[in-house]
Design an enzyme around this catalytic site. Structure first.
Site, PDB file in Angstrom:
ATOM      1  N   LYS A  81      23.822 -19.730 -79.463  1.00  0.00           N
ATOM      2  CA  LYS A  81      23.798 -21.113 -78.955  1.00  0.00           C
ATOM      3  C   LYS A  81      22.351 -21.592 -78.792  1.00  0.00           C
ATOM      4  CE  LYS A  81      27.956 -21.505 -76.074  1.00  0.00           C
ATOM      5  NZ  LYS A  81      28.415 -21.706 -74.712  1.00  0.00           N
TER       6      LYS A  81
ATOM      7  N   HIS B 138      53.602  -9.245 -96.460  1.00  0.00           N
ATOM      8  CA  HIS B 138      53.469  -9.367 -97.913  1.00  0.00           C
ATOM      9  C   HIS B 138      52.010  -9.370 -98.333  1.00  0.00           C
ATOM     10  CE1 HIS B 138      57.792 -10.224 -98.364  1.00  0.00           C
ATOM     11  NE2 HIS B 138      57.622 -10.591 -97.107  1.00  0.00           N
TER      12      HIS B 138
ATOM     13  N   GLU C 208      34.707 -10.822 -77.690  1.00  0.00           N
ATOM     14  CA  GLU C 208      33.595 -11.324 -76.872  1.00  0.00           C
ATOM     15  C   GLU C 208      33.466 -10.529 -75.572  1.00  0.00           C
ATOM     16  OE1 GLU C 208      33.727 -15.598 -76.562  1.00  0.00           O
ATOM     17  OE2 GLU C 208      31.855 -15.692 -75.463  1.00  0.00           O
TER      18      GLU C 208
HETATM   19  O1  PA5 Z   1      34.099 -17.217 -73.442  1.00  0.00           O
HETATM   20  C1  PA5 Z   1      33.052 -17.845 -73.455  1.00  0.00           C
HETATM   21  O2  PA5 Z   1      32.245 -17.814 -72.509  1.00  0.00           O
HETATM   22  C2  PA5 Z   1      32.660 -18.732 -74.630  1.00  0.00           C
HETATM   23  O3  PA5 Z   1      33.550 -18.598 -75.688  1.00  0.00           O
HETATM   24  C3  PA5 Z   1      32.624 -20.191 -74.202  1.00  0.00           C
HETATM   25  O4  PA5 Z   1      33.891 -20.586 -73.780  1.00  0.00           O
HETATM   26  C4  PA5 Z   1      32.156 -21.088 -75.337  1.00  0.00           C
HETATM   27  O5  PA5 Z   1      30.898 -20.680 -75.817  1.00  0.00           O
HETATM   28  C5  PA5 Z   1      32.059 -22.543 -74.886  1.00  0.00           C
HETATM   29  O6  PA5 Z   1      31.210 -22.653 -73.789  1.00  0.00           O
HETATM   30  P1  PA5 Z   1      31.199 -23.934 -72.860  1.00  0.00           P
HETATM   31  O7  PA5 Z   1      32.519 -23.985 -72.179  1.00  0.00           O
HETATM   32  O8  PA5 Z   1      30.076 -23.719 -71.916  1.00  0.00           O
HETATM   33  O9  PA5 Z   1      30.998 -25.110 -73.742  1.00  0.00           O
END
Ligand code: PA5
Length: 426
Positions: free
Chosen positions: A401, A290, A269
């Site tokens: 999202k 394995h 990410e």
């Molecule tokens: O790293 C990130 O920004 C994402 O993985 C968020 O943590 C994830 O989408 C969850 O978002 P939120 O904490 O706003 O619910």
């Protein structure tokens, strides 16, 4: 955290000592930018200040009402679940920890049916306070508690930002609330309220976790030769540039299996931007010796394998046997066998010229976990600087999202139209 780059010197792709020295000039420049970002607590860089800015007393005080809980359920997704899961799985504990980080109805039902709802503390975690999966799961958990005549308001707390639906919900029902720190993206929040509340309920030593992280922070100098985190980040970047476009994270400890998942999120990410980014893969030693090891040793030279282990662990002897052919096992221990497997994998990859890096911590304890999490976060931030990507944003994740919310009628998002307009090959 200890990092050994020895096996990338002769591998293909590989890095010579001279190439590492030349790269070190760029590490020094990147370090200056990182330090400036930290000094100004800029978005993202603020995460590297968490060992100083996280207040363990605040977290302990917030979870104090849940001291008698038999179980703790974290409802969150992505960065709002994986950090807590990593810490909790690594350290274990008497209070069982569960994570609802998907909206699979069958799995959710199975989990809720198995939980002691009247003695489960529920932590609803969302930085934005608007994530559909998290809020939907929370509504389902709340209803399950109500159906079981459990006063959910007595057993629920939230961890969220200053605004959003979750904050409103907490205010409406007067729920205890921890604040997600400003400037800390979800995947960099393991060492904050987000990642540590669950550990606090389980009784883990938050100060030691933060002390481990602080030790790693102290080692961030302008040189990859002095900082294990920078050595790992810089070498991963340079190997990716030379063709190791996959990074297989392979801990040799069951307790670090979630760590590999957390790492995969951090790497993917943060670094997957503008057509670049090393693809993380997850493996577990010795189990995946394995299976996946065949590919890692004999497949394309497009992978870096990261081998992680604790230097010490609680061990268990292997009993003596009546079979002569197995006599080499008796008198040895499971830990010694696991170490032998680790070293065999490392040597096997090296013999085939496949790049691999050894990462070690002293033990999988609070301090070791703090070192590992902070070290990998700093490695990732450095990689992002060297690659010149915007490490702390996640536009592709946000796209998904918005599309999902739009499809359910939760707003007028053009991303949802793209889903409806998709061309289908019937
Ligand atoms: O790293 C990130 O920004 C994402 O993985 C968020 O943590 C994830 O989408 C969850 O978002 P939120 O904490 O706003 O619910």
């Amino acid at each position: 955290m200890y990092v050994d780059l020895g096996n990338v010197l002769d591998s293909t792709p590989g890095l010579s000592r001279e190439q590492l020295e030349r790269l070190d000039d760029r590490v020094a420049d990147a370090h200056e930018r990182i330090e400036a970002g930290r000094a100004d607590a800029e978005h993202g860089y603020a995460a590297l200040n968490l060992p100083e800015t996280t207040d363990p007393d605040e977290i302990r005080a917030a979870v104090e009402p849940f001291g008698d809980a038999e179980a703790v359920l974290t409802v969150g997704i992505g960065g709002s679940a994986l950090g807590a899961a990593t810490v909790s799985e690594a350290l274990g504990g008497d209070v069982d920890a569960y994570f609802l980080d998907n909206v699979d109805p069958e799995d959710t039902t199975r989990l809720l049916d198995s939980l002691p709802l009247d003695s489960t503390a529920v932590n609803v975690v969302s930085r934005s306070g608007t994530t559909a999966e998290t809020l939907a799961n929370f509504l389902v958990v709340r209803e399950a508690m109500e159906s079981a005549d459990v006063d959910w308001t007595e057993q629920t707390f939230v961890t969220t930002g200053d605004e959003g639906n979750l904050r409103q919900l907490a205010e409406k029902h007067d729920l205890p609330a921890l604040k997600v720190p400003d400037g800390v993206p979800g995947r960099f929040s393991a060492l904050s309220t987000v990642g540590l509340a669950c550990a606090a309920i389980q009784g883990h030593d938050l100060d030691a976790i933060l002390a481990g992280a602080a030790d790693e922070a102290d080692k961030l100098s302008g040189s990859l030769f002095d900082s294990p985190a920078y050595a790992y980040g810089a070498a991963s970047y340079a190997l990716d540039r030379r063709g190791a476009t996959v990074n297989a994270m392979m801990p040799y400890a069951e307790s670090l299996e979630y760590f590999a998942e957390w790492f995969a999120q951090l790497w993917a990410e943060s670094l997957g931007k503008e057509g670049v980014g090393q693809t993380p893969a997850r493996a577990l030693g010795a189990t995946d010796q394995h299976s996946q090891l065949q590919l890692y040793r004999a497949g394309r030279h497009d992978k870096l394998v990261t081998l992680v282990r604790p230097r010490e662990r609680e061990d268990r002897p292997i009993p003596e046997t009546e079979l002569e052919g197995l006599s080499y096992l008796g008198g040895s221990t499971l830990g010694e066998l696991l170490d032998a497997e680790f070293e065999a994998t490392e040597a096997s990859l090296a013999a085939a010229g496949q790049p691999n890096i050894r990462v070690e911590i002293d033990r999988v304890d609070e301090r070791g976990v703090g070192e590992l999490l902070y070290g990998m976060e700093a490695a990732c931030v450095l990689y992002g600087e060297l690659e010149n990507v915007s490490t702390f944003t996640q536009p592709a994740v946000e796209w998904g999202k918005r599309a999902a919310r739009g499809l359910l009628g939760g707003g007028d998002f053009e991303e949802a139209d793209a889903v409806s307009d998709k061309t289908r090959l019937e």
